[in-house]
Write an enzyme that holds these catalytic residues in place. Structure first.
Site, PDB file in Angstrom:
ATOM      1  N   ASP A  22      -2.909   0.370  -7.026  1.00  0.00           N
ATOM      2  CA  ASP A  22      -3.106  -0.151  -5.613  1.00  0.00           C
ATOM      3  C   ASP A  22      -1.390  -0.764  -5.455  1.00  0.00           C
ATOM      4  O   ASP A  22      -0.869  -0.975  -6.166  1.00  0.00           O
ATOM      5  CB  ASP A  22      -4.212  -0.898  -5.406  1.00  0.00           C
ATOM      6  CG  ASP A  22      -4.621  -1.013  -3.867  1.00  0.00           C
ATOM      7  OD1 ASP A  22      -3.717  -0.797  -3.203  1.00  0.00           O
ATOM      8  OD2 ASP A  22      -5.912  -1.690  -3.745  1.00  0.00           O
TER       9      ASP A  22
HETATM   10  C1  NOJ Z   1      -4.128  -1.722  -0.412  1.00  0.00           C
HETATM   11  C2  NOJ Z   1      -5.763  -1.446  -0.313  1.00  0.00           C
HETATM   12  O1  NOJ Z   1      -6.395  -2.025  -1.314  1.00  0.00           O
HETATM   13  C3  NOJ Z   1      -5.683   0.245  -0.535  1.00  0.00           C
HETATM   14  O2  NOJ Z   1      -7.127   0.613  -0.502  1.00  0.00           O
HETATM   15  C4  NOJ Z   1      -4.857   0.932   0.238  1.00  0.00           C
HETATM   16  O3  NOJ Z   1      -5.009   2.221   0.075  1.00  0.00           O
HETATM   17  C5  NOJ Z   1      -3.599   0.678   0.030  1.00  0.00           C
HETATM   18  N1  NOJ Z   1      -3.243  -0.891   0.373  1.00  0.00           N
HETATM   19  C6  NOJ Z   1      -2.580   1.482   0.720  1.00  0.00           C
HETATM   20  O4  NOJ Z   1      -2.440   1.066   2.214  1.00  0.00           O
END
Ligand code: NOJ
Length: 751
Positions: free
Chosen positions: A287
């Protein structure tokens, strides 16, 4: 020599791999060959580049920075997120395929969560539809639209089981139940990826967040999760397994730690469970900065250490942080990471790029317009909103509304085109949104409109008078309240989940007019209604219903459509009850009505005693406001005649359960017939109920039908404390009914 069980396990892994290859219509040999031929030509720097997912702001204006273009030219970037300018996408891709050392195409990604331009209800709303076709068609439309911008990878579906409505990201979740979540997972993956990964409208899916993100303590986002190994397998894993079985090409690690180990650095999780147990053969992405966040977690000493841990765990691609880019070469030189390990990660990524045929077709075909906001897309979005809407209360058949009555439309969400799209709707243009006010106007309804509150958190009562005045001159009040989009989603947890701002005060003031009130909630989570529910005659939960929400609600309110949703989460009376979920354990002292002692019933000056001696709250009791699976329609159904093909079951045959469902009301309607099972005694304690099947029936007034479910051995299996997956002989209860708190009951024995 290998023992028999190891051999069987291995054949199973190979078989699964072959099935997944067949599904993705790829030849293993050819793809593997292509990957190794390409890798033989790649430099170390280029290989490291493939692991790099670079973020850009979706708002970059002007020209692309030279340094970024040079990085692509040098083969230092494998994928991008948030490049939302079509000409930038084309320019970067052209550099990658024409000027980088081996012409490896880039992969462009985006959070396309519940629609791209045409926005569907938030995922928790889509889960309330309990409709796999709706889930699949919504993600197919999202894929068609988004791929026209060059996006070929979505960070969805989010598959985090969520048992706590305080958690902001419950809005993005499939709810609290692993069975329902698994059905939805499969549907989403099929919708996003389509029939062929090589199709220009296919988005590769990303099952996220692996794993346990929804178990954050107290619903506080990013917080610690403590999940024992059986719970992890029985509750949190099934939707991920379903997504992987359906061919999901990527998996995203979660931000959180589980039992002391951050998910992005957990080898048992990423290699043991994901690759070996689940047979995942796509690639794993972190993430946003979740690799370097292992430093504040207290698990990595510095960036280089974080990279080492993540690679050793088996994390293939790094999102936004640059620990691999900066330190991997050095880690290899120091012998902390081997070339073989690096090659494994790179091959995982390249394999997916080959499967997508990106090498042959790296660009968006000119004719692919995405049919943004096409009438068909809008129609599906409306259907999804109708199917997601849950009717929670309908006193004296207040709804559907009589078409001749004049309505007062009041409330901060009655005409908020952006807010009703919900979280993760960056690309949805609010100018296309149909709000309730626009829908009522278009349909020529007789109504008065005063917001009363400017936005959901507004605490000012300065417009109450105007709202009361329109209520007084109308026959019925439609109050559109809830939460603005920003109050749920990532990093937007709430401790108090009641209606924010002065909404409760305004509803109470309106109730004094004596006019009947319909409360229509648009929100990212169940809202605690204890202070207000007795003031209103009907309650509709619309979640954040998306682009066509107003139109769907108009049709539901007037009875041209029926609210099709059933709760995918337990709806609490008060946040103090959280976490609360239907598939809990029984405890040694289960709560029951006969033992319950309310706080006001305790005599003043009472001596210490163990009140009721059961597991409950003195004030909030132990039951939710509305149970999992609950939702009303516009007609009534009666369940009778529960029959089972046998009272005994063995692993050779499945059981058939039949029930008669009759429409006893006076209009055609749909009900969602649900099957629950309880394993009474287990080698570890078992939930009081578990959903094992559901079917929608549609019946004319007076008509009845027999609904049939099969219970197979697979439905009874679970992971015990040795992590053996199997069924244990003994007694089982079953219920068939309209929600988790009721139903006709029977039982059988598994031998
Ligand atoms: C953080 C989030 O937790 C995740 O779900 C998301 O896909 C990413 N950012 C990218 O934006």
């Amino acid at each position: 020599m290998m023992n028999k069980s190891k051999l069987t396990a291995m054949s199973l892994v190979i078989a699964l791999f072959l099935v997944s290859c067949a599904k993705n219509k790829v030849s293993i040999d050819k793809t593997t060959q292509k990957v190794s031929q390409l890798m033989a030509k790649m430099t170390l720097e280029e290989k490291i580049g493939q692991l790099n997912l670079r973020g850009t702001s979706s708002r970059v204006k002007g020209a692309l920075p030279e340094a970024l273009k040079q990085a692509v030219r040098d083969g230092k970037i494998g994928a991008f997120l948030n490049v939302m300018n079509k000409s930038f996408v084309a320019e970067l891709q052209k550099i990658a395929v024409e000027e980088s050392p081996n012409g490896i195409p880039l992969l462009f990604s985006r959070d396309v969560i519940h629609g791209f331009k045409t926005i569907f209800p938030i995922p928790l709303g889509l889960a309330a539809s309990w409709d796999v076709e709706v889930a699949e068609s919504s993600s197919r439309v999202a894929a068609i639209e988004a791929s026209s911008y060059g996006v070929r990878w979505t960070f969805a579906p989010m598959l985090d089981i969520a048992r706590d409505s305080r958690w902001g990201r419950i809005a993005e979740s499939p709810g609290e139940d692993p069975f329902l979540a698994a059905q939805l997972a499969k549907a989403y993956v099929n919708g996003f990826q389509g029939d062929r990964l090589s199709d220009p409208t296919s988005l590769i899916a990303c099952a996220k967040h692996f794993i346990g993100y929804g178990a954050a303590i107290g619903g506080r986002d990013y917080n610690t999760a403590t999940i024992n190994k059986e719970l992890l397998q029985n509750i949190y894993m099934p939707p991920f397994k379903a997504a992987i079985d359906a061919g999901a090409q990527t998996v995203m690690t979660a931000f959180n730690e589980i039992n002391g180990i951050p998910a992005s650095g957990d080898k048992k999780l990423l290699t043991g469970i994901l690759r070996k147990q689940l047979g995942f053969d796509g690639f794993v992405v972190s993430d946003w900065n979740s690799i370097t966040e292992m430093i504040p977690h207290g698990f990595a000493a510095n960036e280089k250490h974080a990279a080492e841990i993540a690679i050793n765990a088996g994390l293939d691609m790094e999102m936004t942080s640059a620990s691999y880019e900066k330190h991997l070469k050095e880690l290899i030189n120091e012998g902390k990471i081997t070339i073989k390990q690096l090659d494994f990660l790179v091959a995982n990524i390249l394999r997916v790029k080959f499967r997508m045929n990106l090498f042959e077709n790296p660009f968006v075909p000119e004719e692919h317009t995405g049919n943004l906001y096409a009438p068909k897309h809008l129609e599906l979005a409306k259907k999804a909103a109708i199917k997601s809407t849950v009717l929670l209360k309908n006193n004296n058949n207040m709804l559907p509304l009589n078409k001749t009555r004049t309505v007062a439309i009041i409330g901060p969400l009655a005409n908020k085109p952006r807010e009703q799209l919900g979280t993760w709707s960056f690309d949805g243009d609010k100018n296309h949104t149909v709000t309730p006010v626009t829908a009522f106007t278009k349909e020529n309804r007789s109504f008065h409109f005063v917001e009363g509150l400017n936005y959901s958190r507004d605490r000012s009562s300065k417009n109450f008078k105007k709202a009361i005045a329109v209520a007084e001159k109308s026959d019925v009040v439609l109050f559109f309240g809830g939460e603005e989009a920003i109050l749920s989603g990532e990093a937007h947890s709430r401790a108090d989940i009641s209606l924010p701002g002065a909404q409760e005060q305004l509803i109470k003031a309106l109730a004094k007019t004596g006019k009947p009130i319909v409360l229509i909630i648009m929100a990212g989570r169940p809202i605690s209604l204890s202070n207000i529910i007795h003031e209103v005659d009907a309650v509709i939960m619309a979640w954040h219903p998306g682009t066509m929400g107003g139109s769907a609600l108009h049709d539901i309110l007037y009875g041209d459509a029926e609210p099709g949703g059933r709760l995918p989460v337990t709806w609490v009376k008060t946040a103090g009850q959280l976490p609360l979920f239907y598939n809990h354990k029984n405890t040694g002292r289960p709560a029951k009505p006969s033992e319950f002692v309310h706080i006001d019933s305790i005599p003043i000056g009472a001596w210490q005693s163990s009140l009721g001696n059961t597991s409950h709250y003195l004030d909030a009791g132990y039951t939710p406001h509305f149970p999992f699976g609950y939702g009303l329609g516009y007609t009534k159904f009666a369940y009778s005649n529960l029959k089972m093909s046998s009272k005994k079951m063995t692993d050779k045959e499945s059981l058939t359960v039949r029930v008669t469902v009759k429409n006893t009301g006076d209009r055609t309607g749909e009900d969602l017939v649900q099957l629950y099972v309880q394993d009474l005694v287990g080698s570890i304690t078992r939930p009081v109920k578990e959903l094992k099947g559901f079917q929608r029936v549609s019946l004319e007034p007076g008509a009845q039908t027999e609904v049939e479910f099969k219970i197979s051995v697979e439905d009874l299996k679970y992971y015990n404390s040795d992590l053996t997956y199997g069924v244990e002989p003994g007694e089982f209860n079953i219920w068939v009914g309209p929600h988790s708190a009721t139903g006709l009951k029977s039982s059988f024995r598994y031998e």
